[in-house]
Design an enzyme around this catalytic site. Sequence first.
Site, mmCIF file in Angstrom:
data_model
loop_
_atom_site.group_PDB
_atom_site.id
_atom_site.type_symbol
_atom_site.label_atom_id
_atom_site.label_comp_id
_atom_site.label_asym_id
_atom_site.label_seq_id
_atom_site.Cartn_x
_atom_site.Cartn_y
_atom_site.Cartn_z
ATOM 1 N N ASP A 1 0.852 -1.358 -0.027
ATOM 2 C CA ASP A 1 0.039 0.059 -0.090
ATOM 3 C C ASP A 1 0.757 1.309 -0.094
ATOM 4 O OD1 ASP A 1 1.032 0.062 2.465
ATOM 5 O OD2 ASP A 1 -0.940 0.169 3.478
ATOM 6 N N SER A 2 2.339 1.044 -0.105
ATOM 7 C CA SER A 2 3.195 2.197 -0.352
ATOM 8 C C SER A 2 2.805 2.861 -1.521
ATOM 9 C CB SER A 2 4.729 1.642 -0.137
ATOM 10 O OG SER A 2 4.682 0.361 -0.957
ATOM 11 N N ASP B 1 -1.212 -6.348 -0.426
ATOM 12 C CA ASP B 1 -1.423 -5.533 0.683
ATOM 13 C C ASP B 1 -2.621 -5.347 1.266
ATOM 14 O OD1 ASP B 1 0.045 -4.880 3.008
ATOM 15 O OD2 ASP B 1 1.084 -3.082 2.072
ATOM 16 N N LYS C 1 -0.943 -9.578 2.975
ATOM 17 C CA LYS C 1 -0.263 -9.140 4.055
ATOM 18 C C LYS C 1 -0.921 -7.968 4.690
ATOM 19 C CE LYS C 1 3.178 -5.856 3.747
ATOM 20 N NZ LYS C 1 2.672 -4.619 4.561
ATOM 21 N N GLU D 1 -1.182 -5.486 8.492
ATOM 22 C CA GLU D 1 -0.385 -4.980 9.534
ATOM 23 C C GLU D 1 -0.727 -5.380 10.879
ATOM 24 O OE1 GLU D 1 0.471 -0.895 8.974
ATOM 25 O OE2 GLU D 1 1.245 -1.194 7.133
ATOM 26 N N GLU E 1 9.623 -4.124 10.482
ATOM 27 C CA GLU E 1 9.914 -2.593 9.759
ATOM 28 C C GLU E 1 10.357 -1.576 10.710
ATOM 29 O OE1 GLU E 1 7.038 -0.953 6.885
ATOM 30 O OE2 GLU E 1 7.937 0.843 6.783
#
Length: 301
Positions: free
Chosen positions: A51-52, A90, A120, A122, A189
């Site tokens: 999602d960057s 993501d 993925k 978080e 991270e």
Amino acid sequence: MIMERKGKPLTLGVFSRRKAQGEKIVVLTAYDLTSALIANAGGVDAILVGDSAGMVVLGYESTLPVTMDDMVHHCRAVTRARPQVPVIGDLPYGSFHLTPTGTVRHALRLVKEGRVSAVKLEGGRKRADHIQALLDAEIPVMGHLGLTPQSVNRFGGYKVQGRGKEAAAALLEEALFLEEAGCFAVVLECVPAKLALEISTRLGIPTIGIGAGGGCDGQVLVFHDLLGLFTGIKPKFVKRYAELGTAAVKAVEKYAAEVRDGTFPGPEHEYGEGSSPAESGSDPGDSPPSGYLGHVDPDKD
Ligand code: KIV
């Protein structure tokens, strides 16, 4: 540029296999056809459609505004490149924060429309029910701990996580939980290198570091950072392997100058009246290099 890749296609099994064999795992983000073709040809082990994208492609100041539609769109573009490596999508902010059923519905979009092999998300223990629901729906899950960018407001900025005894112990505990929960790998991270090494040693599943030092089982970088295409910010953990942003500006300047002074297009870029085989077929420049999808020369049948 020939964008081919040698060797057998890889599946998600590459993560556990590399860790078992003590080999590093190479992950790179990609967001579209071209970045996926480049990552694939460059020999990465897996592609993450992060999602960057919100920051390096869509121009947001954080990843928070990224939507499911955005992620489906980018995942589809990446998987259309048919990379010979697993593609992980993501889950964006808000897509796995309500009910586990909602989380599965969102992840299914990434699998069915975006054609990814895994997702993925978080966070750790507080996402337990969501991770379980995804696994029950046969969707492999990659965890993500440390500086989870979707928590930027709670963290009060982008800060290294896991510093100090208590925070380090809590992070290790979360990582152990993700392994227990069934994640196939976990991204770490921006955590101290010593802590990341300890987590990597304690876990049976691989850790993929970004700003977490060389003790992780693998590394991930953002495509635009690695290539010097995104120059707005350069965190300490980024290594630029090229300065393509600068090279691209120079190329555009040259193009602009040549259009203005009439140098471009030259005779070699022009089409004639007919389209004889000699004109359209004998020049290798007319043929799309293999691996480059969808490039159509209008002078060819
Ligand atoms: O969104 C992303 O690209 C990521 C990686 C940096 C791990 O989450």
